[in-house]
Design an enzyme around this catalytic site. Structure first.
Site: not given
Length: 269
Positions: A168, A50, A98, A164
């Site tokens: 996706k 991260d 993720n 978005y």
């Protein structure tokens, strides 16, 4: 199964994950954090990746794993993450790609090229770069599994946030295409497609969701679905996760094939 049981996502036998080495990006919070914890409970060794160093180190401590700072929109950073994991744990078996961010703009007067690139960099490039970087490591182990976090926004039209939806949808298309392409190498590629789930991405929507009575899916439900994908045998699947429903692979409708001249019913002039 009751709605409450469906919301919890059922029980998963994670015995097959014991001893596996997993990379989880975007693991400092939300879905990544929940998935890292679930993987560790199942016996996997986890590398937490991260940009949030404080949150990432906290999760790494919780899972008795390792933390590595990583900007997933940078190809070299993805390569360094995989190299670090190989050096520390001896290989990689699982990659949960993720990491993701909210878009924050549309294509009209509010269009912001910097925000657009940031969203595409994290949400799409992060999956493409992460896959490219980890594939040699998975091949070296004789196979493995990649799960990309997409969204219900990758399965349906989202007029309020088309950008978005675009990135996706791209992740969903990648999963459907790479699943069969990588199968001969014993590498499985799937996607998880949550609805409104507990994460930072929905922070700006919480008031709207509350006003409309829409439940927020616990991050643990998504994490359990990830484990179900990892312990299954499917590939090229896109599992939806929706409140009150049992998660399962989305059933895509086949597109029409080319019509033969004899099949055409079009009128001739």
């Amino acid at each position: 199964m009751s709605a409450a049981e469906a919301l919890r996502g059922g029980q998963t036998d994670g015995a097959a994950l014991a001893g596996k080495v997993a990379i989880v990006t975007g693991a400092a919070s939300g879905l990544g954090r929940a998935s890292a914890l679930a993987l560790a409970r199942a016996g996997a060794r986890v590398v937490v990746a991260d940009l949030d160093a404080q949150g990432g180190r906290e999760v790494a401590d919780m899972v008795d794993g390792q933390f590595r700072a990583c900007d997933v929109s940078d190809l070299d950073a993805n390569r360094a993450l995989v190299e670090f994991t190989q050096e520390y744990y001896g290989g990689v078996d699982i990659a949960l790609l993720n990491a993701g961010v909210a878009t924050g703009c549309g294509v009209g007067e509010d269009f912001d090229p910097a925000r657009y690139r940031r969203a595409m960099g994290a949400n799409l490039d992060g999956v493409v770069f992460g896959t490219h970087a980890v594939l040699p490591a998975l091949r070296a182990r004789g196979g493995g599994s990649i799960v990309a976090t997409a969204s219900l926004a990758g399965l349906a039209a989202v007029p309020l946030d088309p950008l978005y939806a675009a990135n996706k949808h791209a992740v969903v298309g990648l999963a459907r295409s790479l699943g069969p392409a990588l199968a001969p190498e014993n590498v499985r590629f799937n996607a998880v497609c949550p609805g409104f789930a507990e994460s930072r991405i929905i922070d700006h929507l919480r008031g709207l969701l509350s006003d409309q009575g829409l439940p927020v899916i616990p991050a643990e439900v998504v994490a359990d679905t990830v484990l179900r994908i990892l312990t299954g045998d499917g590939t090229g699947e896109c599992w939806f996760v929706q409140a009150g429903r049992e998660p399962e692979p989305f059933r895509f409708r086949n597109v029409p094939g080319p019509a033969r001249p004899a099949d055409s019913t079009a009128a001739t002039p």
